[in-house]
Design a protein around this motif. Structure first.
Motif: not given
Length: 578
Positions: A394-396, A289-291, A437-440, A400-401
């Motif tokens: 991949a990073y996000v 969902e974060t993606l 890149e926390a704004h993502k 999150n995972f």
């Protein structure tokens, strides 16, 4: 006074109406430099200070400290937020002295024309106790204003526990004045390091996190997007790589590096504890969902993910992404339970993510539990992304995972500790999660639904806080910004980013001019929970001096394990991690 003489004690006595002036003169004679006098202003907008004739504006800087001796037994501590040139007679500005007429220029200076300051009162010190307090009033007209001495500045920032203080830099006026922040207060609430690209955010964050680890105020989980924190930190082309946390001997045994990309780690000769793999059977819709913004998933497509998970359980993602088709998915399409266009769009978008080598159809090992074991035992963990750090999905996804599951277990451990009552323990060890890149993760569209937004809003409820490292604060949800306890801000260019930094900050208008005056390198404005008042610092240079500071031995893993097991009220690892 039988002999009719007046002593210094008499002059300074509160019964003497000239006592304030006498105190000011005594202070000046003690080495303080008088700048001018208060001539106006307000508590909200700041004080107007008219400079003395022999005080030149060139010797002052925005972000410098001043002290103001009040008429009563209190001293005001303020920050210069603006410097300007003013004139009593506007004609003096339109008709300045002729070139070369130094005598007339001297006559004008300090009489017809003069320098002026805008000073924001920050703290008020009571003379009897010396304790700093919030400012709730202003000094009277014509109260003398002095430049703060090194002793006065250090006294303000030395009011914290010296054992848990971290030297983040020095005063921009005097490098001998060391500025420290309270690490325990720093980790109590979520914090942030902001600055445009190239301002040195990583060089500031790495030694700060090393201080957190060394002082044992928290464990740290770092999502190392560009492979800068674990073993080495890249310099520019003219410099050799800098040492990462794992090479600082005083904390090396407390730092565990895990790799998402074994090939990259081996090529960089960066040691790691174990490699991370995620199975399709371990992924839940909340992890994807974060993606939503990264993969351009619509609300309909996100809802379809949850529906598929409810129907197929752990096997949902394998069925969804089977390019050869799945009979049960075909039944859903034929029964119009899911639109064919929606299904193909989801499949196409998720394949962007599922192409990565660290994702497998089925994984038995749960590496998140291994990370959690290290964190609860007192270690800090660096998750290196290798070449995947350049791929935002991949990073996000990985950040999150892992964070969702770590937070869930911290909630359980905290609630178990509270259930044991006063005879129990305070819960799991404080954890700081550092994310770039926390704004993502925290933009207004997703912040309400992501685990990172939840952690930021919870403050320290479950012993978990964030360290946000970002160059675009304007893209972070305003509610999240208002909950950030300590903000360390390097130079910013965009007006929207500058405005966002001051969300929820008192006196923001005056502080904006201070931030705008920062150099592009090695300067930062610090404000919030971990410092008694806003301060501009020249940040420390990361290199040999820091390496020497972190030379030495750390506590053994067994010693940390015993300490943290006692905190949790348990004697074995099974109590820490299920």
């Amino acid at each position: 006074m039988t002999d009719g003489t007046t002593t210094l004690r008499d002059l300074l006595s509160d019964r003497n109406p000239l006592a304030p002036l006498a105190r000011a003169r005594a202070s000046a004679e003690a080495g303080r430099r008088r700048l001018g006098v208060v001539v106006g202003g307000s508590l909200n907008d700041g004080l107007d200070v008219k400079l003395d004739r022999d005080t030149y504006t060139e010797g002052l800087a925005v972000g410098s400290y001043v002290t103001i001796d009040g008429q009563t037994d209190r001293k005001f501590f303020g920050l210069i937020t603006d410097i300007r040139l003013d004139a009593i007679d506007p004609n003096a500005q339109k008709m300045p002295p002729p070139a070369g007429d130094d005598l007339l220029a001297q006559v004008y200076r300090g009489t017809t024309v003069f320098g002026a300051l805008r000073v924001k009162p920050m703290l008020m010190l009571e003379r009897d106790t010396g304790d700093p307090r919030p400012v709730k009033t202003v000094p009277a007209h014509f109260t003398p204003v002095y430049s703060a001495t090194p002793q006065e500045v250090e006294a303000i920032f030395a009011a914290q526990d010296a054992g848990k203080a971290y030297e983040i830099g020095s005063s921009i006026e005097d490098e001998t004045i060391k500025i420290k922040i309270d690490l325990e207060r720093f980790v109590e609430r979520s914090s942030a390091i902001f600055g445009r690209s190239g301002t040195g955010k990583t060089f500031l964050a790495l030694p700060l996190l090393a201080g957190v680890v060394r002082n044992e105020v928290a464990s740290v989980l770092i999502f190392d997007m560009h492979n800068d924190y674990g073993y080495t930190l890249k310099g520019d082309r003219r410099q050799a790589p800098f040492k990462g946390l794992k090479q600082l001997s005083a904390i090396a045994s407390r730092v565990v590096v895990v790799s998402l990309d074994e090939e990259s780690s081996r090529a960089r000769k960066a040691g790691y504890e174990f490699a991370l793999h995620v199975g399709y059977n371990q992924i839940e819709p909340e992890d994807l969902e974060t993606l939503k913004s990264v993969l351009s998933l619509s609300d309909v497509q996100v809802n379809a993910l949850f529906m598929l998970h409810r129907k197929f359980g752990a096997d949902w993602l394998r069925k969804l992404t089977n390019e050869e088709g799945d009979p049960e998915i075909s039944e859903l399409l034929e029964g119009n339970k899911i639109a064919e266009g929606t299904y193909h769009a989801i499949q196409r978008k998720l394949l962007r993510l599922l192409k990565f080598d660290f994702l497998r159809e089925r994984v038995a090992d749960n590496f998140v539990e291994r990370i959690l074991l290290h964190l609860t035992r007192g270690d800090s963990v660096v998750v290196e992304f290798g070449r995947y750090g350049n791929d935002l999905p991949a990073y996000v996804f990985v950040a999150n995972f892992i964070t969702r599951r770590i937070h869930k277990r911290y909630v359980e451990l905290k609630e178990q500790a509270e259930g044991r009552g006063a005879a129990g323990s305070e819960g799991p060890r404080q954890l700081v999660i550092a994310v770039e890149e926390a704004h993502k993760f925290l933009d207004p569209e997703v912040a309400q639904h992501t685990i990172f937004g939840t952690i930021a809003r919870e403050l320290r409820k479950y012993n978990v806080t964030l360290l946000i490292v970002d160059q675009r604060p304007s893209q972070i949800d305003s509610e999240v910004m208002s909950q950030i306890g300590t903000r360390i801000t390097c130079a910013l260019s965009d007006e929207r980013d500058i405005a966002a930094v001051f969300t929820g900050v008192s006196g923001a208008q005056q502080l904006r001019s201070v931030l705008a005056a920062l150099d592009s390198k090695q300067q930062a404005l610090i404000m919030g929970h971990a410092v008694p008042m806003p301060v501009v610092v020249r940040t420390r240079e990361y290199g040999e001096a820091v390496y020497q500071e972190y030379a030495g031995d750390a506590l053994s893993p067994d010693e940390r394990h015993a300490r943290n097991a006692k905190r949790l009220g348990r004697d074995d690892d099974d109590a820490l991690v299920r």
